[in-house]
Design an enzyme around this catalytic site. Structure first.
Site, mmCIF file in Angstrom:
data_model
loop_
_atom_site.group_PDB
_atom_site.id
_atom_site.type_symbol
_atom_site.label_atom_id
_atom_site.label_comp_id
_atom_site.label_asym_id
_atom_site.label_seq_id
_atom_site.Cartn_x
_atom_site.Cartn_y
_atom_site.Cartn_z
ATOM 1 N N LYS A 173 0.846 -1.197 0.000
ATOM 2 C CA LYS A 173 0.000 0.000 0.000
ATOM 3 C C LYS A 173 0.880 1.246 0.000
ATOM 4 C CE LYS A 173 -2.003 2.695 3.071
ATOM 5 N NZ LYS A 173 -2.125 3.898 2.254
ATOM 6 N N CYS A 282 13.153 11.520 6.754
ATOM 7 C CA CYS A 282 13.275 11.105 8.161
ATOM 8 C C CYS A 282 14.712 11.284 8.653
ATOM 9 C CB CYS A 282 12.798 9.674 8.334
ATOM 10 S SG CYS A 282 13.576 8.526 7.211
ATOM 11 N N GLU A 384 8.917 15.596 16.358
ATOM 12 C CA GLU A 384 9.227 15.660 14.927
ATOM 13 C C GLU A 384 8.320 16.677 14.230
ATOM 14 O OE1 GLU A 384 8.261 12.190 12.528
ATOM 15 O OE2 GLU A 384 10.176 12.385 11.507
HETATM 16 O O1 TXE Z 1 2.088 9.179 8.238
HETATM 17 P P1 TXE Z 1 1.356 7.832 8.365
HETATM 18 P P2 TXE Z 1 1.441 10.624 8.026
HETATM 19 C C1 TXE Z 1 6.030 11.272 10.180
HETATM 20 C C2 TXE Z 1 6.039 12.771 10.079
HETATM 21 C C3 TXE Z 1 4.647 13.085 9.708
HETATM 22 C C4 TXE Z 1 3.910 12.060 10.520
HETATM 23 C C5 TXE Z 1 2.554 11.716 10.038
HETATM 24 O O2 TXE Z 1 6.310 13.326 11.333
HETATM 25 O O3 TXE Z 1 4.278 14.395 10.052
HETATM 26 O O4 TXE Z 1 4.713 10.918 10.431
HETATM 27 O O5 TXE Z 1 2.570 11.500 8.655
HETATM 28 C C6 TXE Z 1 -0.403 4.281 6.317
HETATM 29 N N1 TXE Z 1 -2.600 1.074 9.644
HETATM 30 N N2 TXE Z 1 6.475 10.596 8.967
HETATM 31 O O6 TXE Z 1 0.198 10.814 8.799
HETATM 32 O O7 TXE Z 1 -0.104 8.058 8.571
HETATM 33 C C7 TXE Z 1 -0.622 5.490 5.427
HETATM 34 O O8 TXE Z 1 -1.755 5.300 4.614
HETATM 35 C C8 TXE Z 1 -1.755 0.826 8.649
HETATM 36 C C9 TXE Z 1 7.791 10.086 9.021
HETATM 37 O O9 TXE Z 1 1.300 10.860 6.604
HETATM 38 O O10 TXE Z 1 2.102 7.009 9.322
HETATM 39 C C10 TXE Z 1 0.687 5.548 4.694
HETATM 40 O O11 TXE Z 1 0.692 4.597 3.638
HETATM 41 N N3 TXE Z 1 -1.266 1.771 7.845
HETATM 42 C C11 TXE Z 1 8.104 9.257 7.891
HETATM 43 C C12 TXE Z 1 1.692 5.137 5.766
HETATM 44 O O12 TXE Z 1 0.926 4.447 6.749
HETATM 45 C C13 TXE Z 1 -1.614 3.034 8.086
HETATM 46 C C14 TXE Z 1 7.415 9.366 6.622
HETATM 47 C C15 TXE Z 1 2.414 6.308 6.443
HETATM 48 O O13 TXE Z 1 1.468 7.247 6.880
HETATM 49 C C16 TXE Z 1 -2.497 3.365 9.134
HETATM 50 C C17 TXE Z 1 6.084 9.879 6.736
HETATM 51 C C18 TXE Z 1 -2.992 2.308 9.929
HETATM 52 N N4 TXE Z 1 -3.817 2.531 10.959
HETATM 53 C C19 TXE Z 1 5.676 10.490 7.883
HETATM 54 N N5 TXE Z 1 -2.641 4.706 9.151
HETATM 55 C C20 TXE Z 1 9.440 8.620 7.821
HETATM 56 N N6 TXE Z 1 9.861 7.909 8.856
HETATM 57 O O14 TXE Z 1 10.103 8.716 6.815
HETATM 58 C C21 TXE Z 1 -1.903 5.208 8.151
HETATM 59 N N7 TXE Z 1 -1.286 4.196 7.480
#
Ligand code: TXE
Length: 481
Positions: A173, A282, A384
């Site tokens: 996904k 990140c 973060e």
């Molecule tokens: O990430 P999400 P978000 C950090 C960064 C950002 C924060 C939130 O601080 O502001 O995370 O970002 C999927 N079960 N990073 O909300 O939601 C979602 O659809 C399973 C750091 O955009 O964690 C996407 O495919 N999957 C980072 C993926 O998880 C779920 C990169 C990441 O989205 C889900 C991005 C669930 N319940 C954000 N909910 C890094 N480490 O590089 C969401 N997803």
């Protein structure tokens, strides 16, 4: 308006629900495509397709699997321009960055694991003349890969390449915020001759599609990159099901500048490590600690270079920075800047949204922002932000800077600038982080372990670590008597 489709059993399909979500171009704020609003029924179809493909894919000689993956890597290179343009439009990042980094790296990921699998050997442990043990490493079966929006195709391929190379079949996904290049990639899979069902891509929301992947009893391992809170949810659901999990989560990385550093190099690389991809990597160093004797000099040089950064249209070659990924994310970053002000931070430059002209007027642009005057343990220096925002803090001793650097709940990456080799080793050993760069940043050898400690994650990606993750070891003990 393009309607994206899921990729299941080798076919591009609409979601079972026939419902779609809007996909916005962050540089204009305008919706330009629709993505499937899939649900657990689509995930179920994907799992069944992966299950059906597994016996033949896992038994296919690795030379053949490798050949298909090499073809796929070649096809990414051949389609570099189209993929880079799609990435820039979907994510808001400068086209030149997508062309130079994101797409070549996606191809490199696949090529790396296509060849790594050919060199992947297992251990043997002889017990003098009593017995000999050897370890068989078998693919797990159906695995789930969930990727984020900041480096869309780069991180998508970083997960699926080792999974597939090791003989697993995947339900993946991509982020719903940046689905386009994963969609284009599925077409290349077909062209490369990847057998149907080896990779299945289900588009949609995290709490629907991501959750259905995490909860599915036949998906035995989950590789996830994203936010720490989402990682926590995935861990909570996976633990009682005894799934393997690899979690690459957030960071609040320190960038430590000692007075004896190569000053020019430290300043120019720190610009890059602070603001590359609008600070949405990140590994970006968001807390810059500077030895007090050069604090004012560094601050002046750094801020003057930040002011030169040009924020603009991702498709303009002169733009150093594009848009941040979404309106929600822009508002989150701007709220973090307000918090910093309330905490007593002084905005040395930036701090505001930029409203562009013409068709970019509704895009999500933020000025590169530098803040000083904050305590090491305030919210701004602990949470973060994941945007073009950094803080500057002076320090007087190694002991003090280590205390600051290690004070957050995160532990992903860190950078140290010094010309004292002994100190470099000493600090590297004491930093609570999975990755330490000395006098450089983002120099990546794909063979090295990649990941974080503390709330930055569980497990490591990269090199043979990822092949270990995507296989189950089985010890076979042969009696020699
Ligand atoms: O990430 P999400 P978000 C950090 C960064 C950002 C924060 C939130 O601080 O502001 O995370 O970002 C999927 N079960 N990073 O909300 O939601 C979602 O659809 C399973 C750091 O955009 O964690 C996407 O495919 N999957 C980072 C993926 O998880 C779920 C990169 C990441 O989205 C889900 C991005 C669930 N319940 C954000 N909910 C890094 N480490 O590089 C969401 N997803």
């Amino acid at each position: 308006m393009t309607f994206l489709e899921n990729y299941i059993a080798g076919e591009l399909l609409p979601p079972v629900s026939k419902a779609y979500l809007g996909n916005v171009n962050p540089s204009t704020g305008i919706e330009y495509s629709k993505i499937p609003d899939s649900d657990k029924e689509d995930v179920e179809k994907a799992v069944q397709s992966a299950k059906a493909a597994f016996p033949s894919w896992s038994k296919m000689p690795k030379e053949k699997r490798s050949r298909v993956l090499i073809k796929l890597a070649d096809l990414i290179e051949e389609n570099l321009e189209e993929l880079a343009a799609a990435e820039a439009k979907d994510n808001g990042k400068p086209l030149k960055l997508a062309t130079r980094v994101d797409i070549p790296r996606a191809s490199a990921n696949i090529r790396f694991y296509a060849t790594a699998i050919m060199h992947y050997a297992s251990e043997s442990h002889a017990m003098e003349d009593a017995a000999i043990n050897y370890t068989l490493r078998k693919p797990i079966g159906v695995v789930g890969c969930i990727s984020p929006w900041n480096l869309p195709l780069y991180l998508f391929t970083w997960k699926i390449a080792p999974a597939i190379a090791a003989g697993n079949c995947v339900v993946a996904k991509p982020s719903e915020v940046t689905p386009m290049t994963a969609y284009l990639f599925t077409k290349l899979c077909k062209q490369a001759g990847l057998p149907d069902g080896v990779l299945n891509v289900v588009h949609g929301l995290g709490p629907k599609v991501g959750a259905a992947i995490t909860e599915h009893p036949e998906i035995k391992a989950i590789s996830f990159t994203g936010g720490t809170i989402t990682g926590e949810t995935i861990a909570r659901i996976s633990a009682p099901m005894f799934k393997k999990i690899s979690l690459e989560l957030g960071g609040k990385n320190p960038n430590i500048i000692f007075a004896d550093c190569d000053f020019e190099k430290a300043v120019s690389t720190s610009i890059h490590s602070s603001f590359a991809n609008q600070g949405q990597i990140c590994l970006c160093g968001s807390r810059i600690f500077i030895e007090r004797s050069i604090y004012e000099k560094f601050k002046a040089a750094f801020v003057s270079k930040v002011k030169e950064l040009k924020v603009g249209d991702p498709f303009d070659d002169n733009s150093d920075q594009g848009a941040v990924v979404s309106e929600t994310h822009m508002n989150k970053v701007l709220a973090c800047i307000e918090t910093a002000k309330k905490e007593g931070g002084e905005i040395l430059c930036g701090g505001e949204r930029i409203v562009m002209q013409g068709n970019l007027a509704n895009g999500y642009y933020i000025q590169p922002t530098v803040i000083d005057g904050l305590a090491f343990n305030c919210q701004t220096n602990q949470e973060e932000i994941f945007g073009p925002v950094v803080t500057l803090t002076p320090f007087d001793s190694e002991e003090e800077v280590l205390k600051y650097a290690n004070s957050t709940k995160y532990g992903l990456a860190s950078t140290v600038w010094t010309s004292d080799v002994t100190r470099a080793h000493r600090i590297a050993s004491e930093l609570e982080a999975g990755i330490v760069w000395v006098n450089c940043w983002l120099v990546r050898d794909l063979r090295t372990p990649f990941g974080g400690v503390k709330n930055s994650g569980v497990g490591r990606e990269g090199g043979f670590e990822a092949l270990h993750f995507f296989t189950e070891p089985k010890n076979v003990c042969i009696n020699l008597k």
